[in-house]
Design a protein around this motif. Structure first.
Motif, PDB file in Angstrom:
ATOM      1  N   SER A   4      13.746 -42.067  34.471  1.00 40.06           N
ATOM      2  CA  SER A   4      13.336 -41.403  33.227  1.00 40.06           C
ATOM      3  C   SER A   4      14.511 -41.281  32.270  1.00 40.06           C
ATOM      4  CB  SER A   4      12.766 -40.019  33.540  1.00 40.06           C
ATOM      5  OG  SER A   4      13.723 -39.234  34.245  1.00 40.06           O
ATOM      6  N   GLU A  25      16.299 -41.677  28.481  1.00 36.98           N
ATOM      7  CA  GLU A  25      15.964 -41.698  27.063  1.00 36.98           C
ATOM      8  C   GLU A  25      16.360 -43.041  26.454  1.00 36.98           C
ATOM      9  OE1 GLU A  25      15.335 -41.253  23.009  1.00 36.98           O
ATOM     10  OE2 GLU A  25      14.392 -40.348  24.772  1.00 36.98           O
ATOM     11  N   PHE A  57      20.724 -39.725  29.082  1.00 40.85           N
ATOM     12  CA  PHE A  57      19.876 -39.042  30.059  1.00 40.85           C
ATOM     13  C   PHE A  57      19.961 -37.548  29.807  1.00 40.85           C
ATOM     14  CE2 PHE A  57      19.650 -37.048  34.380  1.00 40.85           C
ATOM     15  CZ  PHE A  57      18.290 -37.205  34.548  1.00 40.85           C
ATOM     16  N   GLN A  58      18.801 -36.951  29.468  1.00 39.52           N
ATOM     17  CA  GLN A  58      18.743 -35.545  29.090  1.00 39.52           C
ATOM     18  C   GLN A  58      19.712 -35.307  27.919  1.00 39.52           C
ATOM     19  OE1 GLN A  58      19.339 -33.460  32.805  1.00 39.52           O
ATOM     20  NE2 GLN A  58      17.292 -33.950  33.532  1.00 39.52           N
ATOM     21  N   ARG A  59      20.760 -34.503  28.082  1.00 35.43           N
ATOM     22  CA  ARG A  59      21.748 -34.336  27.010  1.00 35.43           C
ATOM     23  C   ARG A  59      23.112 -34.854  27.456  1.00 35.43           C
ATOM     24  NH1 ARG A  59      20.198 -31.786  22.539  1.00 35.43           N
ATOM     25  NH2 ARG A  59      22.341 -31.379  21.893  1.00 35.43           N
ATOM     26  N   THR A  95      16.112 -32.819  25.298  1.00 35.35           N
ATOM     27  CA  THR A  95      16.517 -34.210  25.527  1.00 35.35           C
ATOM     28  C   THR A  95      17.145 -34.767  24.263  1.00 35.35           C
ATOM     29  OG1 THR A  95      14.784 -34.586  27.165  1.00 35.35           O
ATOM     30  CG2 THR A  95      15.731 -36.523  26.120  1.00 35.35           C
ATOM     31  N   ARG A 155      17.865 -37.481  21.733  1.00 30.91           N
ATOM     32  CA  ARG A 155      17.130 -38.687  21.363  1.00 30.91           C
ATOM     33  C   ARG A 155      18.093 -39.765  20.894  1.00 30.91           C
ATOM     34  NH1 ARG A 155      11.737 -37.907  20.759  1.00 30.91           N
ATOM     35  NH2 ARG A 155      11.770 -40.156  21.188  1.00 30.91           N
TER      36      ARG A 155
END
Length: 540
Positions: A49, A51, A71-73, A160, A162
């Motif tokens: 998963s 971004e 990934f995430q932040r 998250t 972007r």
């Protein structure tokens, strides 16, 4: 035949040397068919998963593409090494020990400072910041961020981070413009030679609004939530009621921009914006001129899976090489258990529009396993050619064919339809074919909507695109282009054996040597939450 007994000692030594060299050449040829032979191999294990997973940026300016993962932040960078491999752990990581600034909503990549290579671009409510990256700086701190644009932006940070292509070179001068959404407009900031950014142009976004309203009522039972599509915490009654039943009203108005394209639409090497009602053409001085052209809805699209993510991509290519973009649709159907694929082509007109009806339709009895059909200039005439699968289905033996497909596979053909420049269309009959094996392990559920055949890269350095195709659950084969109408060699000149099963792969030139490299998305049956990306850099 010559008798060995009649050969002189010198002649015998010469023959032995030739036999040895032939044996050595055959051995080296077989070695190229081994696991990754002729390719440098490396792999990275990442969460499924993500971004963003981007392999098109050269951060340090060494001529080799590096890898960016969001990934995430967290932002992870993997620098490509001198031998063409990628390290298993990040070369640089941001956001792990020291969090990124809380107002940062988006990350991009571009040439936005005078530092070598490319920079990370962080976009937030208080403007745009950049950070230059070096290989010896494993954990650069967010404090190293340099402000490059101080402007208020209507952006909302999310849990998250972007990824967006907001830093993009619109005019090909080597410097990235900033394309920033703000309110109902795109604001375009252009840099000078010292990378000082100033607002250059605005483009109105094609916004559409939606409204909804409904009543919430008191629950029938104490403590019972009302089940609806927008259940709220207040739907649970927490105290005895005194005044009887009550109703609440939920009302909202939401506005969202309709999709649009950023593409060189008129072939002048400047990126334009195509919206549902207008095309904004970039001018040499950097401003944009709007022309009313409702062409956006005429552009066909295809659904596919790219690097483990679902994408909708426009079928917008120059098929005939006339400098105007064309579009096409892929329609797959079955009549009497016979697969049929029709390619409807809409050629670009002089004003860049498309007709209501297709200019022609290529009707075949072949299969397109994905809407992302293989396209490439196979015969080197400047026009794109097409490849489709063909299987000889027998209705009276469908059950046995299904068993064969699930077990050993079915023999099929990859048929190539070349572009006829005189008639300005695809040939009605395929020009040549390639034997293929079709089975569940190659084209099963995990491979759905994913392209497994590529004819758009030169793999051996002769200037002609070669055929790269998945030929087994652990196998990718590369076939040499024989030139013209001769098609591809019947035997591969290189075969890559992957250490694990894989769902898809892409062919991309990762080290800018004009030869295709491979990125393979592999998986383990017991680790659905992970994707193992393998990289094969071409050393043939």
């Amino acid at each position: 035949m010559l008798s060995v007994g009649k050969l002189s000692g010198h002649r015998m030594r010469e023959m032995c040397c030739r036999v040895f060299h032939l044996f050595l050449a055959a051995f080296l040829g077989l070695a190229a068919l081994g696991r990754g032979g002729g390719f440098s191999e490396s792999a990275i294990n990442l969460p499924a998963s993500l971004e963003a997973f981007e392999s098109r940026f050269d951060f340090d300016g060494d001529g080799r593409n590096d890898l960016l993962v969001v990934f995430q932040r967290r932002i992870l960078l993997f620098f490509q090494q001198n031998d063409g491999s990628f390290p298993p752990t990040p070369s640089i990581e941001l956001g792990r020990t020291t969090p990124l600034p809380g107002d940062v909503a988006c990350v991009s990549v571009g040439k936005v400072t005078t530092a070598p290579g490319l920079q990370l671009v962080l976009i937030g409510r208080h403007g745009v910041q950049a950070i230059a990256l070096e290989k010896n700086s494993r954990n650069p701190k967010p404090a190293n961020l340099a402000s490059i644009l101080d402007v208020k932006l209507e952006l909302t940070p999310l849990p998250t981070l972007r990824f967006t292509d907001a830093a993009v070179d619109l005019d090909g001068d080597g410097r990235s413009e900033l394309v920033l959404p703000n309110s109902d407009q795109l604001e375009i900031y252009e840099p000078d030679d010292a990378f000082r950014y100033k607002l250059k142009s605005r483009i109105n976004l094609p916004f559409a609004s939606t409204q909804y309203a409904f009543l919430r009522r008191e629950p029938d039972l104490l403590g019972m939530p009302v089940l609806n599509e927008r259940a709220l915490a207040s739907d649970v009654v927490r105290a005895p009621l005194v005044h009887g039943r009550w109703y609440g009203v939920d009302y909202a108005i939401e506005s969202a921009s309709q999709p649009f394209l950023c593409v060189d639409f008129n072939g002048d090497r400047l990126l334009d914006f195509v919206t549902p009602k207008n095309v904004f053409y970039r001018q040499p001085k950097g401003n944009y001129q709007a022309e009313p052209l409702a062409v956006y809805d005429r552009i066909a699209s295809a659904f596919g899976v790219y690097k483990s993510r679902g994408v909708v991509t426009p079928n917008l290519v120059d098929l005939n090489g006339d400098g105007r973009l064309d579009t096409f649709t892929v329609d797959v159907s079955a009549a009497k258990l016979t697969p049929r694929t029709s390619i409807s082509v809409f050629l670009g007109k002089e004003d860049r529009s498309f007709g209501e009806k297709p200019d022609f339709v290529l009707h075949t009895r072949d299969i397109a396993y994905s809407e992302l059909v293989p396209l490439g200039d196979v015969n080197g005439d400047g026009a794109l050619d097409l490849a489709l699968f063909h299987l000889d289905f027998q209705p009276q033996s469908m059950e046995s064919q299904l068993r064969a497909y699930l077990k050993n596979g079915l023999d099929g053909e990859l048929r190539f339809y070349l572009w006829d420049k005189q008639r300005n269309r695809f040939l009605d009959v395929f020009s040549f074919k390639q034997r293929v094996l079709v089975n569940y392990e190659i084209y099963g559920a995990r491979q759905l909507f994913q392209q497994q055949v590529f004819i758009n890269h030169d793999m051996d350095g002769d200037g002609m695109v070669d055929l790269v195709m998945k030929t087994g659950p652990h196998e990718i084969s590369i076939y040499k282009n024989l030139g013209g109408m001769r098609g591809f060699a019947s035997r591969p000149f290189a075969v890559i054996h992957t250490p694990r099963l894989f769902s898809s792969f892409v062919v991309q030139d990762l080290d800018n040597d004009k030869r295709g490299d491979l990125i393979v998305a592999g998986y383990e049956e017991s680790q659905d939450e992970r994707t193992i990306y393998s990289f094969y850099l071409n050393r043939l």
